[in-house]
Design an enzyme around this catalytic site. Structure first.
Site, PDB file in Angstrom:
ATOM      1  N   GLU A 200       0.857  -1.144  -0.227  1.00 43.48           N
ATOM      2  CA  GLU A 200      -0.191   0.392  -0.201  1.00 43.48           C
ATOM      3  C   GLU A 200       0.832   1.220  -0.080  1.00 43.48           C
ATOM      4  OE1 GLU A 200      -0.993  -3.054   2.150  1.00 43.48           O
ATOM      5  OE2 GLU A 200      -2.606  -3.166   1.950  1.00 43.48           O
TER       6      GLU A 200
ATOM      7  N   PHE B 214      -6.288  -0.949   7.620  1.00 40.14           N
ATOM      8  CA  PHE B 214      -4.672  -0.900   6.857  1.00 40.14           C
ATOM      9  C   PHE B 214      -4.731   1.106   6.866  1.00 40.14           C
ATOM     10  CE2 PHE B 214      -6.532  -4.535   4.414  1.00 40.14           C
ATOM     11  CZ  PHE B 214      -6.714  -5.622   5.688  1.00 40.14           C
TER      12      PHE B 214
ATOM     13  N   HIS C 131     -10.738  -5.603  10.980  1.00 41.36           N
ATOM     14  CA  HIS C 131     -11.065  -5.213   9.611  1.00 41.36           C
ATOM     15  C   HIS C 131     -12.280  -4.469   9.790  1.00 41.36           C
ATOM     16  CE1 HIS C 131      -8.278  -8.556   8.407  1.00 41.36           C
ATOM     17  NE2 HIS C 131      -8.488  -7.964   7.674  1.00 41.36           N
TER      18      HIS C 131
HETATM   19  C1  LIG Z   1      -1.453  -4.834   5.248  1.00 34.20           C
HETATM   20  C2  LIG Z   1      -2.628  -5.514   4.387  1.00 34.20           C
HETATM   21  N1  LIG Z   1      -3.385  -5.297   2.863  1.00 34.20           N
HETATM   22  C3  LIG Z   1      -3.721  -5.998   2.574  1.00 34.20           C
HETATM   23  C4  LIG Z   1      -4.918  -7.229   3.464  1.00 34.20           C
HETATM   24  C5  LIG Z   1      -5.671  -8.043   2.618  1.00 34.20           C
HETATM   25  N2  LIG Z   1      -5.730  -9.514   3.023  1.00 34.20           N
HETATM   26  C6  LIG Z   1      -5.210 -10.374   3.521  1.00 34.20           C
HETATM   27  S1  LIG Z   1      -5.281 -12.232   3.074  1.00 34.20           S
HETATM   28  C7  LIG Z   1      -4.400 -11.424   1.787  1.00 34.20           C
HETATM   29  C8  LIG Z   1      -3.573 -11.804   0.477  1.00 34.20           C
HETATM   30  C9  LIG Z   1      -2.574 -12.481   1.128  1.00 34.20           C
HETATM   31  O1  LIG Z   1      -1.908 -13.496   0.871  1.00 34.20           O
HETATM   32  P1  LIG Z   1      -0.614 -14.642   1.286  1.00 34.20           P
HETATM   33  O2  LIG Z   1      -0.104 -13.494   1.896  1.00 34.20           O
HETATM   34  O3  LIG Z   1      -0.155 -15.236   0.602  1.00 34.20           O
HETATM   35  O4  LIG Z   1      -1.455 -15.480   2.248  1.00 34.20           O
HETATM   36  P2  LIG Z   1      -2.202 -16.675   2.405  1.00 34.20           P
HETATM   37  O5  LIG Z   1      -3.621 -16.564   2.548  1.00 34.20           O
HETATM   38  O6  LIG Z   1      -2.259 -17.381   0.794  1.00 34.20           O
HETATM   39  O7  LIG Z   1      -2.279 -17.501   3.621  1.00 34.20           O
HETATM   40  C10 LIG Z   1      -4.932  -9.326   1.668  1.00 34.20           C
HETATM   41  C11 LIG Z   1      -4.248  -9.377   0.264  1.00 34.20           C
HETATM   42  C12 LIG Z   1      -4.048  -6.985   4.524  1.00 34.20           C
HETATM   43  N3  LIG Z   1      -4.621  -8.475   5.188  1.00 34.20           N
HETATM   44  N4  LIG Z   1      -3.518  -6.265   5.304  1.00 34.20           N
END
Ligand SMILES: Cc1ncc(C[n+]2csc(CCOP(=O)(O)OP(=O)(O)O)c2C)c(N)n1
Ligand SMILES: Cc1ncc(C[n+]2csc(CCOP(=O)(O)OP(=O)(O)O)c2C)c(N)n1
Ligand SMILES: [Mg+2]
Ligand SMILES: [Mg+2]
Lengths: 323, 335, 323, 335
Positions: free
Chosen positions: B73, B99, B142
């Site tokens: 971000e 966030f 959230h």
């Molecule tokens: C700083 C931030 N930006 C965006 C999000 C929204 N978000 C939640 S999970 C996610 C994807 C994360 O993917 P990954 O790190 O691969 O973990 P996985 O869910 O595959 O275990 C996003 C973008 C967040 N929680 N925090």
């Protein structure tokens, strides 16, 4: 190199050095308010990179911005007036030394927040890409900025999106009072770019011609291949972090040794090779000095802003009574 | 007239803005979900962000203008600032306002200040679209609103629509605006509906709206709180208490006149804000009224806010956390 | 491997799988409030890493934490009760599925902010270093987190300060709806560690014994050499980002292919090699299933928290009337 | 009794805390300035941060406990959270509060919420020391106060001492406190002096201070604004207007009782805050008073704040931006 460019390079080198020496003087005399960060030792990087840029290319700078602004051909009088906090300053007195910036010259801004610049420049470069623009985008930052998340996020996105732009890191040996190698994890600073498979080049930041050459080539490569490129230029920060800094942490021997590679000294030594004779050099020097003197004379006599100017230009549009 | 959900209204405003101005672009996470595997057709554009608000945009306007970003971000918010300064009108998504802290610097120090501190030559016409609000059983990270964080910062504009009509009109205006705008969408309002004309014009920022007129009590309701204000007003009408409900809609700038006029009429005010109380919008509006309508006030301005706690997950606790129609009614009856 | 550990590994694998399948069921039935992120396909990573840890070692997790919590031996009933939002939940109902955490089991926290965990774990590891503690510190995060500045800042500091800790990246192919390779700049994800000259290893995240072995060796190396180590385990996210996600963006063929490497399937196939016969396996499976069933039965009947519990434990000390 | 500057008092409190509790550590940029070149003796510990506040600590307590960090605030603030949870009492430096935006997430979502959302087992005894304030000709990005950003967030405590006595006593208490504390030091106050006993005890957080008692007007002054309040009170005394000056000293928790008692007595209040006005501490305090002391108030609470603009650099503009004794006097005389 054509004569005009050569003269321009020398004139800018001298202008920056004379300017910063004058700033050091007025800082001692406490003639001007606020923080002053000078860039003695950075002249070759400022001028070498800018020599490879067009007038309207985009750059970002930091609080250590005098050299960038001068090399970007911003009005010297208005720069000085800004540092003096006067109404005719390049930012109308609202920015001060740390925020000198001239949008009309492609200076997106001088940011006081370490590593705030790379993401902003990424945005300008993205805009050029989307609009099929021709302007190059260059972010200047220091060795200290590579540890910051904002730099990493910008670098990652630039590589991912195939954005032509340059990340120009001036490795001047120090981030404030902390030596670069005290904080470096990799052998070379530019290794940081490996995290993104980003192309990188290193150069002698004291040699204006080397800086110019590397930057020139990098711009062509960056534009042709639509990729960002990381450039590391090594030099030495002769000034303290800011004027008034005791610099106790900079060992005397180190400073003395660095003087052998002073970018102005090297440029003078090199001038003959580039077909610039001593007379011409002297002439350029005098012009530069004269311009600097004129700029300070101008600034000293400029009017202060009206106090109420503080209320202006926060927004493009906003009800006045709500400010 | 077509009936639209807030979600659809926002999507409409986005599509319209993209069509009208080629400088409008969008950056955010998962707005091109599925495009990762190019060999598989038909899987792209499956998401449009977690609430599906931007769905269809990627297919309509392409990867150049609808940019799927990494979870970076600070990086892409900064990019929006630079892109805005140099001629685009970027819209960036902060998936949840919670966030905000990972990219607050780019909003507070760059987006908000470049115009001012660099001497007025620049403008930063960018919009941050973000999702706020409790009541979704989404837990402490959230569910926040954080209106006041952005409202505090000079240089930013803050907009928070309640219904689909306002959402569309205000988003159109925000995208056309030459200043950085934080556009806050409440997750519990996305599926609410109302009539939205197809040719709706942009609604000027800084103008509040009287959602219901009345003479006895002024209820100033922040975004979703309009729902409870309306509920309460209905109930109170049965007791012949006639409430005026004001939705300021934009918090910076704030339509102070509209508020003051109503207070002059009623002399009794309730401010309802889902945020934590300290240094909140509720405090801000209360302090303004107390200052400017001092002699009009028949009793102290009543603030109804969340308590000074994070948002709890479990329904009984979360419901307790959020202001309610009952709380408004109680206060109103005790005036 | 000793029998006890072997049984433990299998039991945990089954428990997590059964648990998550049950969660998927109740999600469909809408029995529980809020977001639910399941980790089907991650069992081998959760269990393999935790098998190499001591009970009181430190970990951080994310919103996708059920597997980590179960493998970290947190009370299954209390985990379930938390997901149901009940008073006896492991976080007293204040956290919910996304924030399951048990400090008494070394779970520093499950953070909803991507990449918030690595810096926090760095701090725990720093504390161990300063206090000559023996606990290992492990941060779990996903492939999406490596693009975030907070990860980079933590990684840089860990390497600089010689902090023994593990950065465990679960590369499950997706960050929400976005495929890993769509955002990757380097050939391998673990190349990101090159920016810090940090040691890194890759492993098959579907093979619990490989995960265990790699983690075990990494812990020894990390402690002995006082260095952080980056581990990338590749697996596949069978679940959607959250329950309810249509997963339209995950091609059917891809899912089918991934099933060949399902960590539970592989573990069952491998059981004989590890001296676990079919009967014993069945017995373990049943115990696991039984415990899961008991946990859900428990949770369903637990009391709700009092509404006013919302006001508790914001601070250690604070005037009540100011909350 | 020894006379100390605020700077010395803070250094004293740090040294004392380091000596009394081996779990106290410090992390920040350039706090071990010069140590970079180990081969050169005598150059280390040259800085102690840009204001020299932590000078000597590195030499006294060593690199293990006095940790020089990279420019990675999100990283080392997060590390402070983890270290605090597991037994240390970290102090971290945010060199200027203007940099809050690069590490706000770790404060807002982790430091402030882990105790609550993880069920009350954890505590986060960390202190953020940071430098605030205008009047230093430091421009828009090194002059903000941002008190309200932190005060808004449940889970954080906010402390802002005015003089050396309070600085020492409150810092001692902040370091001993089991909750995360934002300790704000005003750069224009560092060199101001007063008597500070060597054996000063910690001053409990949440207790305000009557800096001057009086019966006519209550002036509630935020941090450096106490200076102007005192100046104004002196001038006003010449006109037989007897002001009471209250320094709340901590903003979360806020000593509401002390404020309300004074207002009950005087019925006239001026709140002076150097911050931007919207959703500020000034608004918060004003709204509290307006609610709780409604019938005591003889006139509306007067707020004196900075305008809704970034901090300008040039002296005439910056002086105009900052509240002043004159502004207080003008308001007081017009009550
Ligand atoms: C700083 C931030 N930006 C965006 C999000 C929204 N978000 C939640 S999970 C996610 C994807 C994360 O993917 P990954 O790190 O691969 O973990 P996985 O869910 O595959 O275990 C996003 C973008 C967040 N929680 N925090
Ligand atoms: C986010 C942030 N953290 C800390 C600072 C304080 N600070 C100002 S300059 C500086 C050092 C930067 O060093 P470097 O990047 O090497 O640039 P140089 O001054 O050498 O040109 C620091 C830490 C800041 N401005 N922004
Ligand atoms: Mg440097
Ligand atoms: Mg993933």
């Amino acid at each position: 190199m054509d004569k005009k460019k050569l003269n321009w390079i020398y004139k800018k080198l001298f202008t920056i050095r004379f300017f910063e020496e004058r700033i050091k003087k007025i800082a001692k005399e406490k003639t001007v308010p606020g923080y002053l960060h000078t860039c003695i030792g950075s002249e070759a990087i400022c001028v070498g990179v800018m020599a490879a840029l067009n007038n309207d290319d985009w750059i970002s700078s930091t609080y250590r911005n005098h050299g960038h602004a001068i090399a970007k051909d911003c009005d010297l009088k208005k720069i000085t007036s800004e540092i003096y906090g006067r109404k005719t300053g390049i930012c109308k007195g609202r920015g001060g030394s740390m925020h000198i910036s001239d949008f009309d010259r492609g200076m997106l801004g001088s940011f006081g927040i370490v590593a705030a610049g790379p993401p902003v420049v990424l945005g300008a470069a993205l805009q050029e890409k989307i609009n099929n623009g021709k302007k190059m985008s260059v972010s200047f930052f220091g060795d200290g900025a590579i540890h910051n998340g904002a730099f990493h996020e910008a670098a990652g996105l630039a590589q991912l999106w195939n954005i032509p732009m340059l990340f120009v890191c001036e490795n001047n040996g120090y981030a404030e009072a902390t030596a670069t190698d005290w904080h470096l994890n990799t052998k070379e600073l530019s290794d940081i770019s490996k995290a993104y498979d980003m192309k990188s080049y290193q150069g002698n930041g004291n040699d204006v011609f080397e800086v110019y050459k590397i930057t020139n080539e990098a711009i062509i490569e960056s534009k042709n291949n639509e990729i960002p490129i990381f450039l590391e230029f090594k030099n030495y920060r002769f000034s303290g972090q800011y004027e008034g800094d005791t610099q106790l942490y900079q060992p005397k021997e180190e400073i003395e040794e660095a003087k052998n590679n002073d970018p102005i000294k090297l440029a003078i030594e090199n001038s003959i090779n580039h077909g610039l004779n001593a007379d011409k050099l002297e002439e350029i020097k005098n012009i530069a000095l004269n311009e600097v003197n004129e700029a300070f004379k101008y600034a000293e006599t400029q009017p202060w802003p009206d106090p109420e100017d503080a209320l202006k230009e926060v927004y493009v549009s906003y009800p006045k009574e709500n400010i | 007239m077509p009936i639209k959900t807030v979600k659809e209204a926002i999507n409409d405003a986005l599509v319209q803005s993209f069509e009208n101005d080629k400088n409008v672009i969008l950056m955010g996470e998962d707005i091109a979900g599925g495009k990762g595997r190019e060999q598989y057709q038909g899987t792209q554009d499956a998401w449009g962000g977690p609430f599906g608000v931007t769905q269809g945009l990627f297919t309509k306007f392409g990867a150049e203008r609808v940019r799927d970003t990494t979870i970076a971000e600070a990086g892409f918010f900064g990019a929006a600032v630079g892109a805005a300064m140099t001629g685009l009108r970027p819209i960036v998504e902060l998936m949840y306002v919670d966030f905000a802290g990972v990219c607050f610097d780019q909003m507070m120090n760059q987006a908000a200040k470049v115009r001012y501190m660099f001497g007025g030559k620049q403008k930063v016409p960018m919009v941050v679209r973000t999702v706020v609000g409790a009541g979704f059983r989404a837990g402490s990270e959230h569910s926040q609103t954080l209106y006041s964080l952005y409202t505090h910062i000079p240089g930013l504009k803050v907009v928070a629509p309640y219904d689909a009509y306002d959402a569309k009109g205000l988003l159109l205006a925000s995208i056309q605006d030459d200043d950085p705008v934080i556009f806050m969408e409440h997750k519990r309002l996305y599926m609410t509906k109302c009539e939205v004309p197809d040719d709706l014009k942009p609604i000027p920022l800084g103008k509040g709206k009287i959602r219901k007129s009345g003479n006895d009590i002024t209820i100033i309701a922040i975004q979703r709180m309009n729902l409870f204000a309306e509920e309460a007003a209905k109930k109170l009408a049965e007791d012949s208490i006639n409430c005026e409900i004001i939705d300021p809609r934009t918090y910076s700038p704030l339509d102070e006149e509209l508020i003051f006029e109503s207070v002059k009429k009623t002399g009794k005010v309730i401010v309802v804000d889902e945020s934590n109380p300290k240094c909140s919008l509720a405090s801000e509006i209360t302090s303004l009224i107390s200052e400017k309508c001092f002699s009009d006030l028949k009793s102290p301005v009543a603030k109804i806010t969340a308590p000074h706690t994070p948002v709890p997950f479990s329904p009984p606790m979360e419901d307790y956390y959020i202001p309610s129609a009952e709380k408004i009614i109680n206060v109103a009856k005790n005036f």
